[in-house]
Enzyme design. Structure first.
Site: not given
Ligand code: PBG
Length: 324
Positions: A196, A250
């Site tokens: 992330k 992400k």
């Protein structure tokens, strides 16, 4: 050109049926996850200013939405909670009576086959707006992990099928797995936000979750946007070693190379999160009439799929199922 025959790539593009026959990449409703935002209170369905067609639902109102989503064929939701009261340690995040915990119970009761996944983080619950707890002016990794484990257990207790830690503290997957097991939730799966990035594309979401940091940024825990793919592979490797059942990359579209490498290298399902900023870029451009909404959305989904994502979390899910 060969004098015996001619290779023409265009032959396989002559009709829609021909193109579909040789396509090779497909989007299935089975792999889509739709994010939902749960706020405290009752009777609330309020539009989120920064995210078109997204709403804050109170735990009672979210039931109708869940039913509608399930009827569309979408079988998984990812729940984000908002706090009623914030404090320094984000303690409301693990309250049994919290909005998310209520929503989990209500959805599982009304739509038992809906897979309920919950975001496990503290940023919507801490006064500082960070994903971790501050001690001596620093975000304390290990104290945060203990609290995250409590949050995960409270979600599992309410009936969540899967928990999704999004904080990016080190070691949290292992601690969450251990706590879930010790509390009798051995079957609750973990989808870890593994790679992330500290991305600008979360901008619209910060308003949706009321989770903007009060000071500083998230760069000491989320990954550097220019870091090499090796760092991402290490993050993913560690999470798998600690017990993650599914790993996530992400944002999605700006990090297709990471999705691709993860798919080549690891044997667990790979999830990709098409985040709020990716969503709003297409939405805004389409509303300005500068690109075609349906084609642009599907093109972005095919790209994420082709890169190697098994699961796609997207705010477009409800629209996509009507197009595929
Ligand atoms: C919470 C969290 C964020 C997102 C998912 N979980 C925001 C952040 O990390 O700042 C972003 C989702 C989106 O932008 O759609 N840690």
């Amino acid at each position: 050109m060969n004098d015996k025959f001619t290779i023409r790539m265009r032959r396989l593009r002559t009709s829609e049926s021909m193109r579909r026959l040789v396509r090779g990449v497909s989007i299935s409703v089975d792999n889509l996850v739709y994010p939902l935002f749960v706020c405290p209170g009752g009777g609330v369905k309020k539009p989120i200013g920064t995210m078109a067609d997204c709403f804050h639902f109170s735990p009672d109102k979210i039931v109708d939405e869940a039913k509608e989503i399930f009827e569309l064929g979408i079988r998984a939701v990812l729940l984000f909670g908002l706090a009623e009261n914030k404090d320094e340690t984000g303690s409301q995040a693990y309250e049994d009576s919290g909005a998310v915990q209520q929503a989990i119970r209500n959805i599982k009761k009304a739509v038992p086959d809906m897979l309920v996944i919950t975001d496990v983080c503290l940023c919507a619950y801490t006064t500082c707006g960070h994903c971790g707890i501050i001690k001596n002016g620093e975000i304390d990794n290990d104290i945060t992990c203990e609290v995250l484990a409590k949050v995960a257990v409270s979600h599992a207790k309410a009936g969540a099928d899967m928990v999704a830690p999004s904080d990016m503290m080190d070691g949290r997957v292992g601690i969450i797995r251990k706590s879930l097991d010790e509390n009798g939730f051995g079957d609750t799966a973990i989808m870890s936000y593994s790679a992330k990035y500290a991305s600008a594309f979360y901008g619209p979401f910060r308003d949706a979750a009321d989770s903007a940091p009060a000071f500083g940024d998230r760069k000491t825990y989320q990954m550097d946007i220019a870091s090499s793919s090796k760092q991402a592979m290490r993050e993913i490797e560690l999470d798998i070693a600690e017990g993650a059942d599914i790993v996530m990359v992400k944002p999605a579209l700006p990090y297709l190379d990471i999705i691709h490498q993860a798919k080549q290298r690891f044997d667990v399902p790979i999830a990709a999160y098409q985040v709020s900023g990716e969503y709003m870029m297409i939405d805004s451009a389409a509303k300005q009439g500068v690109l075609d909404r349906k084609t642009a959305v599907l093109e972005s989904l095919y790209a994420i799929k082709r890169a190697g994502a098994d699961i796609i979390i997207t705010y477009f899910a409800k629209e996509i199922v009507k197009w595929i």
